[in-house]
Design an enzyme around this catalytic site. Structure first.
Site, PDB file in Angstrom:
ATOM      1  N   HIS A 381       1.809  38.234  11.492  1.00  0.00           N
ATOM      2  CA  HIS A 381       1.785  36.983  10.733  1.00  0.00           C
ATOM      3  C   HIS A 381       0.791  37.102   9.588  1.00  0.00           C
ATOM      4  O   HIS A 381      -0.355  37.505   9.797  1.00  0.00           O
ATOM      5  CB  HIS A 381       1.400  35.805  11.644  1.00  0.00           C
ATOM      6  CG  HIS A 381       1.399  34.496  10.922  1.00  0.00           C
ATOM      7  ND1 HIS A 381       0.337  33.631  10.940  1.00  0.00           N
ATOM      8  CD2 HIS A 381       2.337  33.918  10.131  1.00  0.00           C
ATOM      9  CE1 HIS A 381       0.631  32.562  10.202  1.00  0.00           C
ATOM     10  NE2 HIS A 381       1.837  32.719   9.695  1.00  0.00           N
ATOM     11  N   GLU A 383      -0.510  34.604   7.025  1.00  0.00           N
ATOM     12  CA  GLU A 383      -0.714  33.340   6.308  1.00  0.00           C
ATOM     13  C   GLU A 383      -1.681  33.640   5.163  1.00  0.00           C
ATOM     14  O   GLU A 383      -2.755  34.194   5.383  1.00  0.00           O
ATOM     15  CB  GLU A 383      -1.290  32.280   7.249  1.00  0.00           C
ATOM     16  CG  GLU A 383      -1.730  30.997   6.569  1.00  0.00           C
ATOM     17  CD  GLU A 383      -0.614  30.306   5.797  1.00  0.00           C
ATOM     18  OE1 GLU A 383       0.375  29.904   6.412  1.00  0.00           O
ATOM     19  OE2 GLU A 383      -0.739  30.184   4.549  1.00  0.00           O
ATOM     20  N   HIS A 451       7.653  31.769   4.896  1.00  0.00           N
ATOM     21  CA  HIS A 451       7.471  30.307   4.960  1.00  0.00           C
ATOM     22  C   HIS A 451       6.814  29.837   3.661  1.00  0.00           C
ATOM     23  O   HIS A 451       6.152  30.613   2.968  1.00  0.00           O
ATOM     24  CB  HIS A 451       6.618  29.936   6.169  1.00  0.00           C
ATOM     25  CG  HIS A 451       7.430  29.900   7.428  1.00  0.00           C
ATOM     26  ND1 HIS A 451       7.355  28.880   8.333  1.00  0.00           N
ATOM     27  CD2 HIS A 451       8.382  30.745   7.897  1.00  0.00           C
ATOM     28  CE1 HIS A 451       8.208  29.104   9.314  1.00  0.00           C
ATOM     29  NE2 HIS A 451       8.841  30.243   9.084  1.00  0.00           N
ATOM     30  N   GLU A 452       7.029  28.567   3.348  1.00  0.00           N
ATOM     31  CA  GLU A 452       6.542  27.987   2.077  1.00  0.00           C
ATOM     32  C   GLU A 452       6.962  28.865   0.905  1.00  0.00           C
ATOM     33  O   GLU A 452       6.163  29.196   0.014  1.00  0.00           O
ATOM     34  CB  GLU A 452       5.012  27.790   2.076  1.00  0.00           C
ATOM     35  CG  GLU A 452       4.509  26.834   3.111  1.00  0.00           C
ATOM     36  CD  GLU A 452       4.302  27.495   4.464  1.00  0.00           C
ATOM     37  OE1 GLU A 452       3.907  28.672   4.494  1.00  0.00           O
ATOM     38  OE2 GLU A 452       4.556  26.848   5.492  1.00  0.00           O
ATOM     39  N   GLU A 470      11.776  29.653   5.150  1.00  0.00           N
ATOM     40  CA  GLU A 470      11.640  28.278   5.618  1.00  0.00           C
ATOM     41  C   GLU A 470      12.207  27.364   4.526  1.00  0.00           C
ATOM     42  O   GLU A 470      13.411  27.118   4.522  1.00  0.00           O
ATOM     43  CB  GLU A 470      10.187  27.966   5.936  1.00  0.00           C
ATOM     44  CG  GLU A 470      10.021  26.665   6.679  1.00  0.00           C
ATOM     45  CD  GLU A 470       8.578  26.344   6.979  1.00  0.00           C
ATOM     46  OE1 GLU A 470       8.315  25.821   8.063  1.00  0.00           O
ATOM     47  OE2 GLU A 470       7.692  26.591   6.129  1.00  0.00           O
ATOM     48  N   GLU A 476       8.875  22.222  13.275  1.00  0.00           N
ATOM     49  CA  GLU A 476       7.429  22.037  13.478  1.00  0.00           C
ATOM     50  C   GLU A 476       6.995  20.600  13.169  1.00  0.00           C
ATOM     51  O   GLU A 476       5.999  20.127  13.705  1.00  0.00           O
ATOM     52  CB  GLU A 476       6.634  23.040  12.634  1.00  0.00           C
ATOM     53  CG  GLU A 476       6.788  22.833  11.152  1.00  0.00           C
ATOM     54  CD  GLU A 476       6.163  23.975  10.333  1.00  0.00           C
ATOM     55  OE1 GLU A 476       6.152  25.114  10.802  1.00  0.00           O
ATOM     56  OE2 GLU A 476       5.707  23.696   9.212  1.00  0.00           O
TER      57      GLU A 476
END
Ligand code: NOJ
Length: 670
Positions: A381, A383, A451-452, A470, A476
């Site tokens: 992951h 982020e 994501h984002e 995403e 979520e």
């Protein structure tokens, strides 16, 4: 039979054609292979327009094309058509993974050459590709003496609709990362919107406006002038410039899917067709799969990303998840919070993130070794907190490390208002960054789940390691959104809007409907609907998002274990946007079919015509359906299981509870 010859060029010429004449209006036309969709291009008073009709119905009225630049004159004004070319194209190509294996790519193409009639006499080409299910067009600014580098301040492309269509839309700029609930209004009540924009005409036909192959450009939004005139509105850089470019230059394709039913929107592959073929020669390392993760527990406040007594991503806990994934036949385990940088306000100070250094209670070597022994992939992951430059500086080192350790999938994230504190996610800056990550990942044989991200535009054809994204209000929100979570109709809309852009990492699979943090917020579906979402919402990486303990000894979990993520073909037997969807997909690895049906807050009795099954064969149907008392609000976990034998001549009645669903597997009986 075609209504028009393949392409009629140079008709409607009141005078003999002359590219130098200021008064001549020239009209070029192109038709779809079946002759039904016709595009006309014309110049009027030096401005260039296109319009579109299907049969005798105007779908898009006379709409402007062109650009406004910084410091140099507009392009698309004072122009004349100097020539055109046409060609036909027909191929069938194979997707390494997807909703359908073989894709027909059949179109008629018209290239219109334009030149300014006065200095600086710049040239511009318009390329139209017309398919039986819609069309795409793009601009080419060829290399030439009088325009080299430029800054686009505005793309003038319009979509002038002939009447007030109904629209499903989300606002641009106001809400983050496309994580919005779709609004359903007539277009004259629409805000400035993101694409895909789904439209329904008064006669019940459907259009979807979006774009394909968004490369080194800004994402397209649509601003409304008057009640029916939509215009391209490119996401700007912080300076107000929309796109920085240099000749030779091509824009993304502006795309419009034209469909007779909502389901035909979903089974259109026009956006994929308008992307380039794969740039990855050997795709054997790219594999769709299912995954679980140390994730829902964090979103529910049971674990933390950062160090502390409730840290989720410890070596020991991740090993437990790996054991569960291996026992369930899953391919991956995600652990968020394994790396350093979560202890600050990371949505602001994302540059504290390291993508190679784990927390002291997490051994990346030990976890990846353990995962490999169990034939499961650890999903790294990343982020970034939107700190793109920090991430780019570490990309090569991080992906090199992951490749050495056998990490095959990376989930990235960009939670922040702006990238690097400055630029929007859907700006050219963002588009460049997301591409850089996908290209770098491809070199290290890494698949990505973003994501984002900026809205997808079919790039997975060119980079099949771009698995899923995403850019949707995912499940979520049902963990922490103070508005209560996603309403029951949400998943009856997103297949026809966001879903048209590409795979969605929606993360279905909740079995425990309790939310001890926010009791009023929870997954607003029945359990059977959670299962149906694995068929209705397409992603080549599907998450079983709940915690392992909530799956143990549950019959319903069998469906998640058995449902494939890669399909031979997809059909939509019945659907009404915002009310219900039935999706049928054939497994790529067997002759099995899977059906998912979901409804909004209303109970429904639907009829499923089984004619998609092979004729002259009996099928065992394994049915996971809402129990008699199921209701998303009062009794979400009431589910029942039944088996029966059916064949293609039959119709099945599907009873869906309020907020409910049904998931069925059909296996040919030997
Ligand atoms: C938002 C993502 O959608 C979610 O999946 C992730 O857990 C958090 N950001 C933290 O990265």
């Amino acid at each position: 039979m075609k209504a028009l010859p393949l392409l009629i060029a140079g008709i409607v010429v009141p005078l003999l054609f002359s590219c130098q004449s200021a008064t001549v209006s020239v009209n070029k036309k192109a038709a779809s292979p079946d002759g039904k969709i016709i595009i006309s291009v014309e110049t009027r008073k030096g401005k260039v327009y296109y319009s579109v009709q299907k049969g005798d119905k105007v779908l898009i009225g006379k709409s402007r094309l062109g650009f406004r630049f910084q410091n140099i004159p507009e392009l698309g004004d004072h122009v004349a058509i100097t020539g055109s070319e046409s060609r036909t194209f027909n191929e069938t190509w194979e997707q390494p993974w997807g909703e359908r294996r073989l894709i027909e790519n059949k179109y008629d193409e018209l290239t219109v050459h334009l030149k300014e009639k006065k200095d600086p006499k710049r040239e511009l080409n318009l390329v139209f590709r017309v398919y039986n299910d819609g069309f795409g067009f793009r601009y080419e600014i060829p290399r030439q003496a009088n325009i080299d580098s430029f800054r686009i301040m505005d793309e003038l492309t319009e979509f002038v609709l002939p009447e007030i269509y109904d629209a499903w839309w989300i606002p641009a700029y106001k809400e983050r990362f496309y994580e919005s609930l779709y609004r359903h209004t007539p277009i004259n009540q629409m805000d400035t919107v993101c694409t895909p924009l789904a439209l329904e005409t008064k006669e019940g036909h459907f259009l979807a406006i979006h774009e394909a192959n968004l490369t080194d450009y800004a994402a397209m939004n649509l601003v409304r002038y008057d009640s029916t005139r939509l215009k391209c509105d490119l996401t700007p850089w912080s300076t107000g410039v929309r796109v920085i470019g240099k000749t030779p230059f091509v824009t993304p394709w502006r795309t419009v899917i034209v469909a007779d039913s909502p389901g035909d929107l979903i089974t259109s592959y026009l956006i994929l067709n308008l992307n380039e073929p794969s740039k990855i020669p050997d795709v054997s390392w790219i594999k769709p799969g299912k995954y679980i993760g140390i994730w829902w527990g964090i979103h529910q406040g049971l674990y933390t990303w950062s160090q502390g007594p409730r840290h989720g991503a410890t070596t020991a806990n991740t090993k437990k998840y790996i054991d569960f994934a291996a026992a369930s036949g899953f391919d991956g385990v995600l652990a968020e919070g394994w790396n350093r940088g979560w202890d600050v306000n990371w949505t602001v100070y994302g540059d504290s993130f390291s993508f190679t250094k784990p927390y002291p209670d997490f051994s990346l070597e030990e976890v990846t070794r353990y995962a490999e022994a169990k034939k499961v992939s650890f999903i790294g992951h990343n982020e970034t907190g939107g700190a793109v430059t920090n991430y780019e500086h570490q990309l090569e080192a991080a992906f090199g490390l992951y490749q050495r350790l056998g990490i095959k999938i990376v989930k990235t994230g960009y939670v922040s208002n702006l990238l690097d504190g400055k630029e929007r996610h859907s700006s050219q800056y963002g588009v460049r960054h997301y591409r850089k990550v996908v290209e770098t990942a491809a070199r290290y044989h890494i698949m990505v789940d973003v994501h984002e991200s900026v809205m997808p535009t079919g790039l997975q054809r060119t980079y099949p390691n771009l698995m899923t994204q995403e850019s949707v209000r995912g499940q979520e929100y049902d963990a922490w959104s103070t508005d209560g979570g996603n309403p029951p109709d949400h998943t009856t809309i997103i297949p026809f809007t966001r879903g048209l852009a590409g795979p969605m990492d929606f993360t279905p699979g909740t079995f425990n409907f309790k939310n001890h943090l926010l009791p009023q917020t929870r997954v607003r579906t029945t359990l059977a609907k959670q299962l149906a979402l694995y068929v209705v919402i397409y992603s080549p990486l599907q998450m079983a998002s709940d915690m392992p303990d909530n799956y143990r000894n549950k019959k319903a979990f069998d469906f998640i274990k058995m449902v494939p993520v890669n399909w031979e073909e997809t059909r939509i037997p019945d659907a009404a946007i915002g009310d219900y969807v039935i999706t049928a997909r054939k497994d790529r690895a067997s002759d099995d079919w899977f059906v998912g049906a979901v409804t909004d807050e209303n109970r429904r009795e639907l009829v499923l015509d089984l004619s998609f099954l092979m004729p002259d064969k009996s099928y065992r149907a394994q049915i996971f359906k809402d129990g008699d008392k199921a209701d998303w609000e009062s009794n979400p976990t009431d589910i029942s299981y039944a088996e029966t034998t059916v064949d293609a001549s039959q119709k099945m009645s599907l009873i869906l509870a309020p907020g409910g669903g049904q998931a069925i597997r059909f296996t040919p009986v030997k």
